[in-house]
Design a protein around this motif. Sequence first.
Motif, PDB file in Angstrom:
ATOM      1  N   LEU A   1     -23.952  -6.744  37.366  1.00  0.00           N
ATOM      2  CA  LEU A   1     -23.915  -6.342  38.770  1.00  0.00           C
ATOM      3  C   LEU A   1     -22.991  -5.143  38.981  1.00  0.00           C
ATOM      4  CD1 LEU A   1     -24.657  -7.045  41.757  1.00  0.00           C
ATOM      5  CD2 LEU A   1     -22.719  -8.639  41.735  1.00  0.00           C
ATOM      6  N   ASP A   2     -23.563  -4.034  39.441  1.00  0.00           N
ATOM      7  CA  ASP A   2     -22.761  -2.852  39.746  1.00  0.00           C
ATOM      8  C   ASP A   2     -21.936  -3.113  41.005  1.00  0.00           C
ATOM      9  OD1 ASP A   2     -21.789  -0.267  39.537  1.00  0.00           O
ATOM     10  OD2 ASP A   2     -23.397   0.586  40.740  1.00  0.00           O
ATOM     11  N   VAL A   3     -20.718  -2.626  41.020  1.00  0.00           N
ATOM     12  CA  VAL A   3     -19.844  -2.828  42.180  1.00  0.00           C
ATOM     13  C   VAL A   3     -20.266  -1.946  43.345  1.00  0.00           C
ATOM     14  CG1 VAL A   3     -17.503  -2.481  43.068  1.00  0.00           C
ATOM     15  CG2 VAL A   3     -17.862  -3.627  40.865  1.00  0.00           C
ATOM     16  N   THR A   4     -20.526  -0.672  43.091  1.00  0.00           N
ATOM     17  CA  THR A   4     -20.841   0.285  44.145  1.00  0.00           C
ATOM     18  C   THR A   4     -22.354   0.399  44.303  1.00  0.00           C
ATOM     19  OG1 THR A   4     -18.835   1.523  43.590  1.00  0.00           O
ATOM     20  CG2 THR A   4     -20.462   2.615  45.005  1.00  0.00           C
ATOM     21  N   LEU A   5     -22.856  -0.198  45.374  1.00  0.00           N
ATOM     22  CA  LEU A   5     -24.289  -0.197  45.652  1.00  0.00           C
ATOM     23  C   LEU A   5     -24.530   0.271  47.079  1.00  0.00           C
ATOM     24  CD1 LEU A   5     -25.187  -3.685  44.112  1.00  0.00           C
ATOM     25  CD2 LEU A   5     -25.841  -1.467  43.169  1.00  0.00           C
ATOM     26  N   PRO A   6     -25.688   0.820  47.371  1.00  0.00           N
ATOM     27  CA  PRO A   6     -25.996   1.192  48.755  1.00  0.00           C
ATOM     28  C   PRO A   6     -26.111  -0.064  49.610  1.00  0.00           C
ATOM     29  CG  PRO A   6     -27.948   1.378  47.373  1.00  0.00           C
ATOM     30  CD  PRO A   6     -26.796   1.140  46.448  1.00  0.00           C
ATOM     31  N   GLY A   7     -25.593  -0.022  50.826  1.00  0.00           N
ATOM     32  CA  GLY A   7     -25.610  -1.215  51.665  1.00  0.00           C
ATOM     33  C   GLY A   7     -24.514  -2.167  51.241  1.00  0.00           C
ATOM     34  N   MET A   8     -24.867  -3.415  50.988  1.00  0.00           N
ATOM     35  CA  MET A   8     -23.905  -4.424  50.549  1.00  0.00           C
ATOM     36  C   MET A   8     -23.434  -4.105  49.131  1.00  0.00           C
ATOM     37  SD  MET A   8     -24.493  -8.548  50.086  1.00  0.00           S
ATOM     38  CE  MET A   8     -25.021  -8.761  51.793  1.00  0.00           C
ATOM     39  N   SER A   9     -22.118  -4.131  48.926  1.00  0.00           N
ATOM     40  CA  SER A   9     -21.577  -3.838  47.597  1.00  0.00           C
ATOM     41  C   SER A   9     -21.763  -5.047  46.679  1.00  0.00           C
ATOM     42  CB  SER A   9     -20.093  -3.491  47.685  1.00  0.00           C
ATOM     43  OG  SER A   9     -19.327  -4.651  47.967  1.00  0.00           O
ATOM     44  N   GLY A  10     -21.577  -4.815  45.380  1.00  0.00           N
ATOM     45  CA  GLY A  10     -21.667  -5.912  44.437  1.00  0.00           C
ATOM     46  C   GLY A  10     -20.611  -6.970  44.686  1.00  0.00           C
ATOM     47  N   VAL A  11     -19.401  -6.555  45.037  1.00  0.00           N
ATOM     48  CA  VAL A  11     -18.320  -7.497  45.333  1.00  0.00           C
ATOM     49  C   VAL A  11     -18.664  -8.336  46.555  1.00  0.00           C
ATOM     50  CG1 VAL A  11     -15.906  -7.688  46.086  1.00  0.00           C
ATOM     51  CG2 VAL A  11     -16.524  -6.116  44.237  1.00  0.00           C
ATOM     52  N   GLU A  12     -19.233  -7.721  47.577  1.00  0.00           N
ATOM     53  CA  GLU A  12     -19.626  -8.464  48.777  1.00  0.00           C
ATOM     54  C   GLU A  12     -20.769  -9.431  48.496  1.00  0.00           C
ATOM     55  OE1 GLU A  12     -18.626  -5.146  52.255  1.00  0.00           O
ATOM     56  OE2 GLU A  12     -20.533  -5.055  51.162  1.00  0.00           O
ATOM     57  N   ALA A  13     -21.661  -9.033  47.590  1.00  0.00           N
ATOM     58  CA  ALA A  13     -22.830  -9.858  47.304  1.00  0.00           C
ATOM     59  C   ALA A  13     -22.520 -11.033  46.384  1.00  0.00           C
ATOM     60  CB  ALA A  13     -23.929  -9.003  46.673  1.00  0.00           C
ATOM     61  N   CYS A  14     -21.491 -10.893  45.556  1.00  0.00           N
ATOM     62  CA  CYS A  14     -21.217 -11.889  44.526  1.00  0.00           C
ATOM     63  C   CYS A  14     -21.078 -13.323  45.064  1.00  0.00           C
ATOM     64  CB  CYS A  14     -19.972 -11.496  43.729  1.00  0.00           C
ATOM     65  SG  CYS A  14     -19.717 -12.509  42.250  1.00  0.00           S
ATOM     66  N   PRO A  15     -20.310 -13.565  46.146  1.00  0.00           N
ATOM     67  CA  PRO A  15     -20.208 -14.939  46.654  1.00  0.00           C
ATOM     68  C   PRO A  15     -21.563 -15.521  47.076  1.00  0.00           C
ATOM     69  CG  PRO A  15     -18.471 -13.565  47.574  1.00  0.00           C
ATOM     70  CD  PRO A  15     -19.422 -12.643  46.884  1.00  0.00           C
ATOM     71  N   PHE A  16     -22.445 -14.673  47.608  1.00  0.00           N
ATOM     72  CA  PHE A  16     -23.768 -15.150  48.004  1.00  0.00           C
ATOM     73  C   PHE A  16     -24.619 -15.463  46.772  1.00  0.00           C
ATOM     74  CE2 PHE A  16     -22.317 -12.517  51.572  1.00  0.00           C
ATOM     75  CZ  PHE A  16     -22.487 -13.416  52.630  1.00  0.00           C
ATOM     76  N   ILE A  17     -24.485 -14.644  45.735  1.00  0.00           N
ATOM     77  CA  ILE A  17     -25.207 -14.911  44.492  1.00  0.00           C
ATOM     78  C   ILE A  17     -24.703 -16.209  43.872  1.00  0.00           C
ATOM     79  CG2 ILE A  17     -25.597 -14.091  42.138  1.00  0.00           C
ATOM     80  CD1 ILE A  17     -25.524 -11.239  43.213  1.00  0.00           C
ATOM     81  N   ARG A  18     -23.385 -16.439  43.969  1.00  0.00           N
ATOM     82  CA  ARG A  18     -22.795 -17.645  43.403  1.00  0.00           C
ATOM     83  C   ARG A  18     -23.359 -18.920  44.050  1.00  0.00           C
ATOM     84  NH1 ARG A  18     -22.315 -17.349  39.172  1.00  0.00           N
ATOM     85  NH2 ARG A  18     -20.677 -16.433  37.932  1.00  0.00           N
ATOM     86  N   ARG A  19     -23.812 -18.824  45.292  1.00  0.00           N
ATOM     87  CA  ARG A  19     -24.411 -19.988  45.938  1.00  0.00           C
ATOM     88  C   ARG A  19     -25.780 -20.315  45.346  1.00  0.00           C
ATOM     89  NH1 ARG A  19     -23.252 -18.481  52.335  1.00  0.00           N
ATOM     90  NH2 ARG A  19     -20.974 -18.292  52.156  1.00  0.00           N
ATOM     91  N   LEU A  20     -26.384 -19.344  44.682  1.00  0.00           N
ATOM     92  CA  LEU A  20     -27.730 -19.522  44.139  1.00  0.00           C
ATOM     93  C   LEU A  20     -27.726 -19.823  42.646  1.00  0.00           C
ATOM     94  CD1 LEU A  20     -29.410 -16.451  45.910  1.00  0.00           C
ATOM     95  CD2 LEU A  20     -29.568 -18.862  46.594  1.00  0.00           C
ATOM     96  N   THR A  21     -26.679 -19.421  41.942  1.00  0.00           N
ATOM     97  CA  THR A  21     -26.655 -19.578  40.492  1.00  0.00           C
ATOM     98  C   THR A  21     -25.234 -19.617  39.960  1.00  0.00           C
ATOM     99  OG1 THR A  21     -27.345 -18.595  38.388  1.00  0.00           O
ATOM    100  CG2 THR A  21     -26.802 -17.073  40.172  1.00  0.00           C
ATOM    101  N   ASP A  22     -25.062 -20.292  38.836  1.00  0.00           N
ATOM    102  CA  ASP A  22     -23.759 -20.267  38.159  1.00  0.00           C
ATOM    103  C   ASP A  22     -23.839 -19.427  36.896  1.00  0.00           C
ATOM    104  OD1 ASP A  22     -25.358 -21.975  36.713  1.00  0.00           O
ATOM    105  OD2 ASP A  22     -23.701 -23.258  36.097  1.00  0.00           O
ATOM    106  N   ALA A  23     -24.877 -18.610  36.772  1.00  0.00           N
ATOM    107  CA  ALA A  23     -25.023 -17.720  35.613  1.00  0.00           C
ATOM    108  C   ALA A  23     -23.835 -16.765  35.530  1.00  0.00           C
ATOM    109  CB  ALA A  23     -26.325 -16.928  35.726  1.00  0.00           C
ATOM    110  N   PRO A  24     -23.396 -16.409  34.331  1.00  0.00           N
ATOM    111  CA  PRO A  24     -22.301 -15.435  34.201  1.00  0.00           C
ATOM    112  C   PRO A  24     -22.650 -14.127  34.912  1.00  0.00           C
ATOM    113  CG  PRO A  24     -22.772 -16.457  32.085  1.00  0.00           C
ATOM    114  CD  PRO A  24     -23.861 -16.894  33.011  1.00  0.00           C
ATOM    115  N   ILE A  25     -21.676 -13.577  35.618  1.00  0.00           N
ATOM    116  CA  ILE A  25     -21.846 -12.302  36.324  1.00  0.00           C
ATOM    117  C   ILE A  25     -20.870 -11.290  35.731  1.00  0.00           C
ATOM    118  CG2 ILE A  25     -21.617 -11.085  38.521  1.00  0.00           C
ATOM    119  CD1 ILE A  25     -22.391 -13.675  39.936  1.00  0.00           C
ATOM    120  N   LEU A  26     -21.407 -10.197  35.214  1.00  0.00           N
ATOM    121  CA  LEU A  26     -20.595  -9.115  34.658  1.00  0.00           C
ATOM    122  C   LEU A  26     -20.615  -7.947  35.624  1.00  0.00           C
ATOM    123  CD1 LEU A  26     -21.432 -10.840  32.116  1.00  0.00           C
ATOM    124  CD2 LEU A  26     -21.121  -8.743  30.803  1.00  0.00           C
TER     125      LEU A  26
END
Length: 249
Positions: free
Chosen positions: A63-88
């Motif tokens: 997951l890239d940190v700097t993305l258009p719109g929602m950043s990777g850091v902002e998105a990470c907690p939402f992704i964590r609700r869907l999966t426990d897969a490792p996030i780099l």
Amino acid sequence: MLSAGERLNVINTTILLVDDEQAILQLLETVLRKEGFLHIDKVKTAEDALIACERRSYDLILLDVTLPGMSGVEACPFIRRLTDAPILFLSARTTDFDKLTGFAVGGDDYVTKPFNPLEIVARIKSQLRRSRKATETVANPVNGLFDFGRFQVHEASAELRVEGIPTPCPSLVFQLLLFLCKNPNRVFTKSELYERVWRENSLSDDNTIMVHIHRIRERIEMDPAQPEYLVNVRGLGYKLVKRELSHEY
């Protein structure tokens, strides 16, 4: 040289690449395919990453940190609700604060740009080994004990303990929970659960599964209305989430 089992693990691994630079996506995909990874999805925004995680189960997310719109850091907690897969995380930001922020929101590793593609591959393989080891520990527990932190399931004594307290559990409810404990982080449809636990054709008997899912949640969840362990994967089914009880940084 990889063993047959290791080759099979690589071939079956699903990876999601999230970066707004097409050149980086193409580079990473090319390198990963050379290493034998065949199931690779690519998206350019955090919003598309969330949609992808709702539709498919991934073994690892870059997951890239700097993305258009929602950043990777902002998105990470939402992704964590869907999966426990490792996030780099992948980022041009190199300060300790940025790295610690990445870990704090649910990341498992942090790679800075510019990067060596072979280093990325090495880190991906390391995270996958760690993730699979944690899953195997649950799938092959010591003395039939499945430990999920908040609750434990004892197969031999047919006992459920929640926060250390023995919790009564009807036979079929326990059998369904035990089956899910033996298959953590895997998504099962209602029909699959019915056929595997009840051992007969479901005949679209969705209500039976839903009732038993609710009974399990009443016992293991802090808030059954907002489940953290036995979660619904929209459009696919249910899975019992197993997270590592401790993290290495």
